[in-house]
Design an enzyme around this catalytic site. Structure first.
Site, PDB file in Angstrom:
ATOM      1  CE  LYS A 120      54.269  33.125  38.356  1.00 32.60           C
ATOM      2  NZ  LYS A 120      52.945  33.616  38.610  1.00 32.60           N
ATOM      3  CE  LYS A 203      55.099  36.535  29.756  1.00 31.79           C
ATOM      4  NZ  LYS A 203      54.116  35.592  30.417  1.00 31.79           N
ATOM      5  CE  LYS A 206      51.464  41.003  35.814  1.00 37.12           C
ATOM      6  NZ  LYS A 206      49.807  41.089  35.350  1.00 37.12           N
TER       7      LYS A 206
HETATM    8  P1  AMP Z   1      49.497  37.605  33.576  1.00 42.50           P
HETATM    9  O1  AMP Z   1      49.402  38.998  33.232  1.00 42.50           O
HETATM   10  O2  AMP Z   1      50.769  36.753  33.316  1.00 42.50           O
HETATM   11  O3  AMP Z   1      48.673  37.082  34.040  1.00 42.50           O
HETATM   12  O4  AMP Z   1      48.842  37.132  31.653  1.00 42.50           O
HETATM   13  C1  AMP Z   1      47.427  37.187  31.349  1.00 42.50           C
HETATM   14  C2  AMP Z   1      47.158  37.028  29.868  1.00 42.50           C
HETATM   15  O5  AMP Z   1      48.006  37.879  29.277  1.00 42.50           O
HETATM   16  C3  AMP Z   1      47.429  35.325  29.795  1.00 42.50           C
HETATM   17  O6  AMP Z   1      46.573  34.956  28.883  1.00 42.50           O
HETATM   18  C4  AMP Z   1      48.948  35.439  29.322  1.00 42.50           C
HETATM   19  O7  AMP Z   1      49.268  34.569  28.492  1.00 42.50           O
HETATM   20  C5  AMP Z   1      48.696  36.885  28.480  1.00 42.50           C
HETATM   21  N1  AMP Z   1      50.126  37.403  28.516  1.00 42.50           N
HETATM   22  C6  AMP Z   1      51.000  38.016  29.265  1.00 42.50           C
HETATM   23  N2  AMP Z   1      52.015  38.553  28.849  1.00 42.50           N
HETATM   24  C7  AMP Z   1      52.109  38.249  27.528  1.00 42.50           C
HETATM   25  C8  AMP Z   1      52.903  38.608  26.358  1.00 42.50           C
HETATM   26  N3  AMP Z   1      53.966  39.093  26.684  1.00 42.50           N
HETATM   27  N4  AMP Z   1      52.722  38.230  25.114  1.00 42.50           N
HETATM   28  C9  AMP Z   1      51.536  37.555  24.724  1.00 42.50           C
HETATM   29  N5  AMP Z   1      50.523  37.476  25.984  1.00 42.50           N
HETATM   30  C10 AMP Z   1      50.922  37.819  27.048  1.00 42.50           C
END
Ligand code: AMP
Ligand code: TRP
Length: 340
Positions: A120, A203, A206
């Protein structure tokens, strides 16, 4: 190691940075609900709004909206405020208070090795916020202010959980106490890493510029079905054994998604669909995804029509949470030597 027996307690958090994807649902929320319903743990789930301001300036009205929308997403996905404590991080001040103590426990070198920090901040470390650097210490505080024993997360958070254990261990060692648990990460299931529908090596996120790369929790049934029909695949039929998915990232991703949505193992899915062409499998997956996801988006929209109710749930969650966090912070301050 610690010898103390801690109450089995689950904590996890998601940033209210706008937009929730199938990756968040399968990798995080659905598993949060499973752990809630399993009944062996006390469960605490959190919108981490203090984390959401570390990477970039957030428009205040948008941040408030995203926090409430995330709360609606949790509830629509099945987090039940009667069974779990659902909170917004900044409404439970002990998170930030413990984070300060942990800023003084964690070492600069540990933080500098975090891949999320490196990704980041990149080459712009000079202009990144101090909060972004300290992010993992706040995350450790989120977990340890509850003495949480288990943390369900996606694969990408593994390193931060190792750091959480390092912070707990160093605190315990420095002060000669057995106070903080060494929390276990729970990274399980078919969908700990849901990949982009357009590129099986990335991955699902969003922040991907292509909306077709992801399924959003707010997508309607038609959009969900269309995105699955258009998902990138290869020309071969599906294998009947896991080994056959090797070097086929797109195929593997769609099978993983199917398994996770349907509460099956990948082996079970392949036993059923092995030999099928994507022309047959994709409509099955689209129907399944619509059946599982569209009630969530409908419920989310209903909940967002009454944000006062969401605010009441969060205020109530904060009150319940502080019954746990206030004594743990007080005890931490005592251990460290703060008069009070
Ligand atoms: P974030 O939106 O990055 O804050 O992620 C929130 C939660 O969702 C965390 O536990 C991440 O590990 C999980 N997460 C986000 N994107 C993915 C993905 N593509 N596959 C699996 N878990 C995800
Ligand atoms: N860093 C996590 C993410 O981006 C969010 C988070 C903050 C978290 N505090 C947490 C996850 C505590 C688990 C436990 O996904």
């Amino acid at each position: 190691m610690t010898d103390t027996q801690f109450t089995p307690r689950v904590f996890s958090g998601i940033q209210p940075s706008g937009g929730l994807t199938l990756g968040n649902y399968l990798g995080a929320m659905k598993r949060f609900v499973d752990m809630q319903d399993e009944g062996s743990y006390q469960t605490i789930y959190c919108m981490v709004d203090l984390h959401a301001i570390t990477a970039k300036l957030q428009d205040p009205a948008t941040l408030r909206h995203n926090t409430r929308e995330l709360a609606a997403g949790f509830i629509a996905a099945g987090v039940d405020p009667q069974k779990s404590i659902l909170i917004n991080q900044s409404q439970v001040p002990e998170h930030a208070q413990l984070a300060w103590i942990f800023n003084c426990v964690a070492r600069m070198g540990w933080m500098g090795r975090m891949t999320q920090w490196k990704d980041k901040a990149g080459k712009n470390a000079e202009t990144a916020s101090l909060g972004l650097f300290a992010y993992p210490a706040l995350m450790a505080a989120d977990i340890l202010i509850y003495h949480a024993t288990h943390v369900p997360v996606g694969e990408d958070q593994k390193q931060h959980l190792e750091l959480t254990r390092d912070i707990a261990a160093k605190f315990n060692h420095d002060y000669g106490v057995d106070f903080f648990p060494l929390t276990e990460p729970v990274i399980e299931g078919a969908a700990t890493r849901v990949m982009s529908l357009r590129d099986g090596s990335k991955k699902m996120s969003k922040s991907d510029p292509s909306d077709a790369s992801r399924i959003n929790l707010t997508d309607d049934a038609d959009t969900i079905a269309k995105k699955i029909r258009k998902a990138k695949t290869d020309p071969d039929a599906l294998p009947s054994e896991i080994e056959g998915l090797k070097d086929r990232p797109e195929a593997r991703n769609l099978v993983n998604i199917y398994a996770a949505l349907n509460d099956q193992t990948v082996e079970q899915v392949l036993a059923e669909v092995g030999g099928q062409q994507f022309g047959t499998f994709k409509p099955l997956l689209a129907d399944l995804a619509v059946a599982k996801m569209s009630p969530i988006s409908t419920r989310m929209a209903e909940l967002m029509a009454d944000t006062a109710e969401i605010d009441r749930i969060l205020a109530n969650g904060a009150t319940q949470a502080r019954e746990i966090t206030a004594p743990i912070l007080r005890k931490t301050y005592d251990i460290v030597g703060m008069v009070g």
